[in-house]
Scaffold this motif. Structure first.
Motif, PDB file in Angstrom:
ATOM      1  N   UNK A   1       0.800  -1.185   0.013  1.00 32.49           N
ATOM      2  CA  UNK A   1      -0.013   0.082   0.082  1.00 32.49           C
ATOM      3  C   UNK A   1       0.989   1.141  -0.241  1.00 32.49           C
ATOM      4  N   UNK A   2       0.152   2.224  -0.600  1.00 29.85           N
ATOM      5  CA  UNK A   2       1.098   3.768  -0.710  1.00 29.85           C
ATOM      6  C   UNK A   2       0.922   4.692   0.590  1.00 29.85           C
ATOM      7  N   UNK A   3      -0.268   4.405   1.401  1.00 26.90           N
ATOM      8  CA  UNK A   3      -0.381   5.457   2.383  1.00 26.90           C
ATOM      9  C   UNK A   3      -1.111   5.101   3.471  1.00 26.90           C
ATOM     10  N   UNK A   4      -1.001   5.762   4.580  1.00 26.86           N
ATOM     11  CA  UNK A   4      -1.394   5.341   5.694  1.00 26.86           C
ATOM     12  C   UNK A   4      -2.642   5.249   5.893  1.00 26.86           C
ATOM     13  N   UNK A   5      -3.495   4.424   6.749  1.00 23.77           N
ATOM     14  CA  UNK A   5      -4.832   4.051   6.848  1.00 23.77           C
ATOM     15  C   UNK A   5      -4.957   4.891   8.400  1.00 23.77           C
ATOM     16  N   UNK A   6      -5.988   5.545   8.237  1.00 24.15           N
ATOM     17  CA  UNK A   6      -6.523   6.227   9.473  1.00 24.15           C
ATOM     18  C   UNK A   6      -6.574   5.391  10.786  1.00 24.15           C
ATOM     19  N   UNK A   7      -7.211   4.128  10.319  1.00 19.11           N
ATOM     20  CA  UNK A   7      -7.414   3.082  11.521  1.00 19.11           C
ATOM     21  C   UNK A   7      -6.004   2.929  11.996  1.00 19.11           C
ATOM     22  N   UNK A   8      -5.070   2.684  11.202  1.00 24.68           N
ATOM     23  CA  UNK A   8      -3.675   2.128  11.530  1.00 24.68           C
ATOM     24  C   UNK A   8      -2.978   3.308  12.482  1.00 24.68           C
ATOM     25  N   UNK A   9      -3.105   4.498  12.030  1.00 23.76           N
ATOM     26  CA  UNK A   9      -2.805   5.553  12.851  1.00 23.76           C
ATOM     27  C   UNK A   9      -3.198   5.716  14.370  1.00 23.76           C
ATOM     28  N   UNK A  10      -4.654   5.546  14.362  1.00 20.04           N
ATOM     29  CA  UNK A  10      -5.226   5.386  15.562  1.00 20.04           C
ATOM     30  C   UNK A  10      -4.840   4.458  16.492  1.00 20.04           C
ATOM     31  N   UNK A  11      -4.670   3.057  15.872  1.00 17.63           N
ATOM     32  CA  UNK A  11      -4.246   1.992  16.549  1.00 17.63           C
ATOM     33  C   UNK A  11      -2.974   2.027  17.194  1.00 17.63           C
ATOM     34  N   UNK A  12      -1.954   2.916  16.436  1.00 20.62           N
ATOM     35  CA  UNK A  12      -0.603   3.218  16.929  1.00 20.62           C
ATOM     36  C   UNK A  12      -0.533   3.840  18.172  1.00 20.62           C
ATOM     37  N   UNK A  13      -1.566   5.044  18.198  1.00 14.22           N
ATOM     38  CA  UNK A  13      -1.675   5.854  19.206  1.00 14.22           C
ATOM     39  C   UNK A  13      -2.269   4.977  20.529  1.00 14.22           C
ATOM     40  N   UNK A  14      -2.985   4.194  20.198  1.00 12.55           N
ATOM     41  CA  UNK A  14      -3.791   3.365  21.275  1.00 12.55           C
ATOM     42  C   UNK A  14      -2.438   2.492  21.887  1.00 12.55           C
ATOM     43  N   UNK A  15      -1.798   1.728  21.003  1.00 17.07           N
ATOM     44  CA  UNK A  15      -0.813   0.880  21.404  1.00 17.07           C
ATOM     45  C   UNK A  15       0.346   1.496  22.118  1.00 17.07           C
ATOM     46  N   UNK A  16       0.611   2.800  21.877  1.00 20.71           N
ATOM     47  CA  UNK A  16       1.762   3.508  22.537  1.00 20.71           C
ATOM     48  C   UNK A  16       1.420   4.625  23.302  1.00 20.71           C
ATOM     49  N   UNK A  17      -0.106   4.429  23.890  1.00 18.46           N
ATOM     50  CA  UNK A  17      -0.384   5.813  24.634  1.00 18.46           C
ATOM     51  C   UNK A  17       0.443   6.038  25.905  1.00 18.46           C
ATOM     52  N   UNK A  18       0.928   4.987  26.692  1.00 17.24           N
ATOM     53  CA  UNK A  18       1.799   5.148  27.659  1.00 17.24           C
ATOM     54  C   UNK A  18       3.321   5.668  27.308  1.00 17.24           C
ATOM     55  N   UNK A  19       3.677   5.766  26.411  1.00 17.56           N
ATOM     56  CA  UNK A  19       5.071   6.179  26.040  1.00 17.56           C
ATOM     57  C   UNK A  19       5.205   7.509  25.079  1.00 17.56           C
ATOM     58  N   UNK A  20       3.929   7.644  24.660  1.00 13.22           N
ATOM     59  CA  UNK A  20       3.896   8.905  23.415  1.00 13.22           C
ATOM     60  C   UNK A  20       3.965  10.365  24.316  1.00 13.22           C
ATOM     61  N   UNK A  21       4.634  11.093  23.800  1.00 10.48           N
ATOM     62  CA  UNK A  21       4.881  12.663  24.213  1.00 10.48           C
ATOM     63  C   UNK A  21       4.053  13.576  23.259  1.00 10.48           C
ATOM     64  N   UNK A  22       4.367  13.042  22.009  1.00  7.53           N
ATOM     65  CA  UNK A  22       3.883  13.801  20.814  1.00  7.53           C
ATOM     66  C   UNK A  22       3.578  13.017  19.466  1.00  7.53           C
ATOM     67  N   UNK A  23       2.574  13.526  18.774  1.00  6.65           N
ATOM     68  CA  UNK A  23       2.317  12.950  17.471  1.00  6.65           C
ATOM     69  C   UNK A  23       2.363  14.334  16.567  1.00  6.65           C
ATOM     70  N   UNK A  24       3.325  13.884  15.495  1.00  3.52           N
ATOM     71  CA  UNK A  24       3.674  15.052  14.535  1.00  3.52           C
ATOM     72  C   UNK A  24       3.524  14.428  13.102  1.00  3.52           C
ATOM     73  N   UNK A  25       2.678  14.696  12.336  1.00  2.63           N
ATOM     74  CA  UNK A  25       2.321  14.432  11.139  1.00  2.63           C
ATOM     75  C   UNK A  25       2.226  15.333  10.106  1.00  2.63           C
ATOM     76  N   UNK A  26       2.457  15.004   8.796  1.00  2.00           N
ATOM     77  CA  UNK A  26       2.052  16.340   7.504  1.00  2.00           C
ATOM     78  C   UNK A  26       0.442  16.139   7.399  1.00  2.00           C
ATOM     79  N   UNK A  27      -0.076  17.559   7.210  1.00  8.55           N
ATOM     80  CA  UNK A  27      -1.567  17.475   6.871  1.00  8.55           C
ATOM     81  C   UNK A  27      -1.609  17.028   5.602  1.00  8.55           C
ATOM     82  N   UNK A  28      -0.796  17.101   4.641  1.00 14.52           N
ATOM     83  CA  UNK A  28      -0.828  16.452   3.581  1.00 14.52           C
ATOM     84  C   UNK A  28       0.593  16.060   3.111  1.00 14.52           C
ATOM     85  N   UNK A  29       0.777  14.506   2.856  1.00 14.59           N
ATOM     86  CA  UNK A  29       2.072  13.897   2.749  1.00 14.59           C
ATOM     87  C   UNK A  29       2.545  14.464   1.473  1.00 14.59           C
ATOM     88  N   UNK A  30       3.834  15.125   1.269  1.00 13.47           N
ATOM     89  CA  UNK A  30       4.465  15.643   0.152  1.00 13.47           C
ATOM     90  C   UNK A  30       4.490  14.674  -0.943  1.00 13.47           C
TER      91      UNK A  30
END
Ligand SMILES: *Cc1c(COP(=O)(O)O)cnc(C)c1O
Length: 435
Positions: free
Chosen positions: A167-196
């Motif tokens: 696949x060529x792009x990130x699925x929203x569900x995968x981003x949300x899941x990564x946030x769930x999975x790492x909620x105890x260790x994440x200080x920051x989420x920083x992403x591009x509004x539109x991927x260049x």
């Protein structure tokens, strides 16, 4: 071509005559041909608004005639001491912010670094930064070094998301899941509004909201989103964002960048930051006191007095957005242009074929992409195709080894140009596949 003419009369180009359009002669492709080129590269460097020349000349005249007094006694426009203030409301409307939440300052990477200093505050186990694999390298370097500046190990702090295999792009569900999975260790989420690279527009509101549930700070690099798609930074409760002004904002090569700090933070003047005199209380700025009293809002994050020539370029350019009815109005035409380009490309006899190409930008919904379509070619040497389309008059952006990005800009590109783009690509690929 008939369809292009019909679409053009239905969705007429708003302000093409306000821009300088390069020609075969001006570009040095053919000195005897004064025909305009098809410039689909506004995602990399927006074309020059004609009026910027007068705006800059006005400042040069002020400098020539008044010297230092231009700061407080400008002969014909805003005093330099406040030169950026009239730009703030225009910029706030482009990004969907309150006026107190935006500033023009520095440049994009510098703003990313400055905002990371203020917003990346690792504590205890919460040290990680979630971003994307394949991010713009400047952003990667910033995250990497910010982590080291905190005395942390980037191997442990940098958490990179990548698309699923094939696949060529990130699925929203995968981003949300990564946030769930790492909620105890994440200080920051920083992403591009539109991927260049892919042109994917991420779901800024949903991702921000999800991370906030766990108290995680969320920042956005909007380089390819600003002036391209409608944004609602205030309502989406984005913590911070930054962008440049030379892509869809057409303010000139290396023009100053912009920053957004949500009022939930910027109202608190005690928030530690990279500080300078331009962020200080306007009334007491020139008293030169050892007392940092930041202005409430994003303006309090400014450090230096701004480049006047840059500021008036941005001002002139943003007035064109206003004149065209704002980003929402432009977006309606932008979607038509990009849809038309997509339909033509998908009808190509080279689409999905060996030595042909496919579109890797998601285009299932109106809110998963902006103006840009990224074409992945079935070759590891894109240079030949790139040179061939340029010689035929199409200026596009090549990303080695295999991608060409096409971005019709709704302020100045036409449906006829989109059609011409398709024709040029067909000609180039006919030649390319013949040997
Ligand atoms: C264009 C772009 C940059 C460029 O950074 P500058 O500081 O303006 O040189 C950085 N990041 C992203 C995502 C970009 O698209």
């Amino acid at each position: 071509m008939n369809e292009a003419t019909q679409l053009e009369s239905k969705f007429p180009v708003p302000l093409r005559d306000k821009f300088h359009i390069p020609t075969f002669a001006s570009m040095g492709i053919d000195p005897h041909n004064n025909d305009e080129l098809t410039y689909l590269c506004g995602n990399s460097l927006g074309l020059m608004p004609r009026e910027i020349r007068q705006a800059i000349n006005r400042e040069l005249d002020a400098w020539a005639s008044r010297g230092v007094e231009g700061h407080f006694n400008h002969p014909s426009a805003t005093d330099w001491v406040d030169v950026d203030l009239p730009v703030v409301p225009l910029l706030a409307s482009v990004v969907g912010a309150k006026e107190s939440e935006v500033a023009i300052m520095n440049s994009l990477t510098t703003n990313l670094n400055a905002l990371l200093v203020a917003f990346y505050r690792p504590r205890g186990k919460k040290v990680q930064i979630l971003f994307e694999k394949g991010s713009f390298p400047s952003d990667y370097y910033a995250f990497h070094e910010q982590s080291r500046l905190q005395g942390l190990n980037p191997q442990e702090t940098l958490l990179q998301l990548e698309p699923r295999p094939n696949e060529h792009h990130l699925r929203t569900e995968d981003i949300l899941k990564a946030i769930d999975d790492h909620r105890d260790t994440l200080a920051l989420v920083c992403l591009p509004g539109i991927q260049y690279y892919t042109g994917q527009w991420l779901n800024i509101g949903e991702i921000t909201k999800h991370a906030h549930r766990y108290g995680i700070t969320v920042g956005w690099d909007l380089a390819h989103a600003v002036g391209n798609v409608p944004l609602q930074l205030h309502d989406w409760e984005v913590d911070f964002a930054c962008w440049c002004s030379y892509k869809y904002l057409n303010s000139g090569p290396g023009a100053m960048g912009g920053a957004f700090v949500h009022e939930a933070h910027s109202a608190h003047t005690s928030m530690p930051r990279l500080a300078g005199w331009w962020g200080n209380n306007r009334q007491r700025r020139f008293a030169m006191l050892e007392n940092f009293e930041p202005i409430e809002g994003a303006l309090g994050f400014r450090q230096s007095n701004p480049s006047v020539i840059d500021v008036v370029s941005i001002h002139t350019s943003l007035q064109l957005f206003q004149m065209a009815g704002g980003v929402e109005t432009l977006r309606a035409r932008s979607l038509q242009l990009t849809n038309f380009l997509q339909r033509l490309l998908q009808s190509s006899k080279f689409y999905g074929k060996p030595r042909g190409f496919v579109i890797i930008t998601p285009t299932h919904h109106t809110n998963d992409h902006g103006a840009q379509l990224s074409l992945l070619f079935d070759t590891t040497d894109i240079d030949e195709i790139s040179q061939s389309i340029r010689a035929k008059g199409l200026i596009a952006d090549e990303r080695r080894p295999s991608v060409i990005r096409l971005a019709p800009a709704p302020l100045y590109n036409t449906f006829q140009e989109v059609y011409r783009t398709f024709e040029i690509l067909e000609e180039a690929l006919t030649e390319f596949t013949a040997h």
